[in-house]
Design a protein around this motif. Structure first.
Motif, short mmCIF file in Angstrom:
data_model
loop_
_atom_site.label_atom_id
_atom_site.label_comp_id
_atom_site.label_asym_id
_atom_site.label_seq_id
_atom_site.Cartn_x
_atom_site.Cartn_y
_atom_site.Cartn_z
N ASP A 198 -1.90 -7.15 -31.55
CA ASP A 198 -2.02 -8.67 -32.05
C ASP A 198 -1.98 -9.38 -30.87
O ASP A 198 -2.71 -10.56 -30.68
CB ASP A 198 -1.39 -9.10 -33.11
N GLU A 199 -0.94 -9.10 -30.14
CA GLU A 199 -0.72 -10.20 -28.99
C GLU A 199 -1.86 -10.23 -27.94
O GLU A 199 -2.29 -11.13 -27.37
CB GLU A 199 0.41 -9.83 -28.13
N TYR A 239 -8.55 -10.76 -25.88
CA TYR A 239 -9.13 -9.15 -25.70
C TYR A 239 -9.66 -8.70 -26.98
O TYR A 239 -9.13 -8.95 -27.94
CB TYR A 239 -7.69 -8.25 -24.99
N ASN A 240 -10.54 -7.69 -26.75
CA ASN A 240 -11.05 -7.09 -27.96
C ASN A 240 -11.51 -5.51 -27.49
O ASN A 240 -10.92 -5.13 -26.45
CB ASN A 240 -12.45 -7.73 -28.30
N GLN A 288 -5.04 0.75 -25.83
CA GLN A 288 -5.79 0.75 -24.63
C GLN A 288 -6.99 -0.09 -24.93
O GLN A 288 -7.49 -0.40 -26.08
CB GLN A 288 -6.54 2.30 -24.79
N ILE A 289 -7.39 -0.79 -23.76
CA ILE A 289 -8.55 -1.68 -23.50
C ILE A 289 -9.27 -1.53 -22.38
O ILE A 289 -8.77 -0.29 -21.58
CB ILE A 289 -8.16 -3.22 -23.48
N ARG A 290 -10.46 -1.97 -22.01
CA ARG A 290 -11.20 -1.75 -21.01
C ARG A 290 -10.90 -3.16 -20.15
O ARG A 290 -11.03 -4.23 -20.69
CB ARG A 290 -12.53 -1.15 -21.12
#
Length: 383
Positions: A24-25, A31-32, A42-44
């Motif tokens: 959520d932060e 960020y998505n 994890q994100i890119r």
């Protein structure tokens, strides 16, 4: 992965139970494509994101950049594949290193042995190319490699934070059992505090919840006083990029958008709280008093209460009576309060003798705790 790549996997580690909070932060930070894992998300992203997140994220312990992911069938496979990476493109042999992580695989008899294999592979890359090798520093490495193995799958990452991000840089004084800073930030978000309602911590100790609440309400990053990050030891460290991100932050917030109050019965704890606050411009706007929790009663605008009372972990510490007094105080003086508390003492929690409206299993460091909400309605609860 080549260090100049513009898009790669970024893993943000956190404590058990706070994965959704961290997700959520990240959404709040725009960020998505967020993937929720066990004790991590994890994100890119790119190196701009790595720098930005190390400064701005409140609910993560560390920021990892994935270097390589591969399968192994033997111990030797791990060494050979780790040695194929161009470690000398990441850092020089003058930097001290350490390899840490987690291993869940029957390939290895010892969970520590894979760390040694990766360390040997890195050292041998430098020795073969330069006749020099990096030193190993387990306690304070300049370069920290993260190794994760589950069955046959291996992930090697760079820990760009180095020391855990709960080492914020603002704590100069601590109590006997201080609340972890990342845990405090996670509890604040999990509680749903709107950053406008007056905030009260009636067992403030050395002030971790007060500081994190004030930082959250003011919009100042929790890591604003932290100066050490492992990414600064990499060959691709871009000081101009880092300073452009750092200098965008408004650090001069002297007036908070809401009242933040901390009380503690111990004068030494209040002194420590004030010392931990004094580095921030809003220090004078956070009210601290030496008093008992039950000296407070709700005002016309009810308080939002979040606290970390004694757990009774120390020898001779009896808290059952204290928790019973908390329950009496809530019933008699705190009508209209949204009250949250964290504790590891399940027997003592029963002594509050009030029905909780929410209960979440969390960890304060290595201590398993229950985070509970008690909503003190005036009259009967509307259905």
């Amino acid at each position: 992965m080549k260090i100049k790549e513009k898009d790669f996997v970024i893993t943000l580690k956190t404590f058990y139970g706070f994965e959704e909070v961290l997700s959520d932060e990240l959404k709040e930070l725009n960020y998505n494509g967020i993937k929720i894992l066990n004790r991590a998300v994890q994100i890119r992203g790119n190196w701009d994101d790595v720098y930005f997140l190390n400064l701005h994220i409140r609910c993560a312990i560390s920021i990892l950049v994935e270097l390589s992911s591969f399968r192994i069938n033997s111990e030797r496979d791990l060494y050979n594949k780790a040695k194929k990476l161009n470690w000398d493109e990441l850092f020089t042999y003058k930097r001290s290193i350490a390899v840490k992580g987690a291993v869940f695989s029957d390939i290895f008899k010892s969970t520590q042995y894979p760390m040694l294999l990766v360390k040997d592979a890195i050292v041998d890359v430098f020795r073969d190319k330069y006749g020099q090798r990096p030193d190993v520093s387990v306690s304070k490495p300049e370069i920290l490699i993260d190794l994760y193995i589950r069955n046959n799958q291996v992930v090697l990452s760079l820990n760009t934070s180095g020391a855990p991000l709960f080492q914020r840089g603002y704590r100069t004084e601590a109590g006997l059992a201080p609340l972890n800073e990342v845990v405090a930030a996670c509890l604040l978000r999990m509680s749903g505090w709107d950053r406008k309602t007056p905030f009260l911590d009636p067992f403030c100790g050395s002030g971790t919840l007060l500081v994190e609440a004030a930082l959250l309400a003011s919009g100042i990053p929790s890591n604003i006083e932290r100066h050490y990050y492992a990414f600064k030891n990499l060959l691709n460290y871009d000081q101009d990029l880092w300073m452009s991100i750092y200098e965008k932050v408004n650090r001069n917030v002297s007036k908070l958008p809401c009242e933040i109050i901390g009380i503690d019965i111990s004068d030494s704890m209040i002194i420590k709280t004030r010392r931990n606050l004094r580095t921030f411009p809003f220090a004078r706007d956070v009210k601290t008093n030496i008093n008992s929790f039950d000296s407070i009663s709700n005002s016309e605008t009810p308080y939002f209460v979040l606290t970390n009372p004694p757990y009774g972990e120390r020898m001779g510490e009896e808290v059952e009576e204290l928790y019973a007094e908390i329950g009496t105080w809530l019933k008699n003086k705190m009508t209209g309060t949204n009250f949250w508390m964290i504790s590891s003492n399940m027997n003592a929690l029963k002594c509050i003798a009030l029905k909780h409206s929410k209960k979440v299993k969390v960890f304060n460091g290595n201590i398993e705790c229950s985070f509970r909400q008690y909503e003190m309605y005036s009259g009967s609860k509307k259905k």
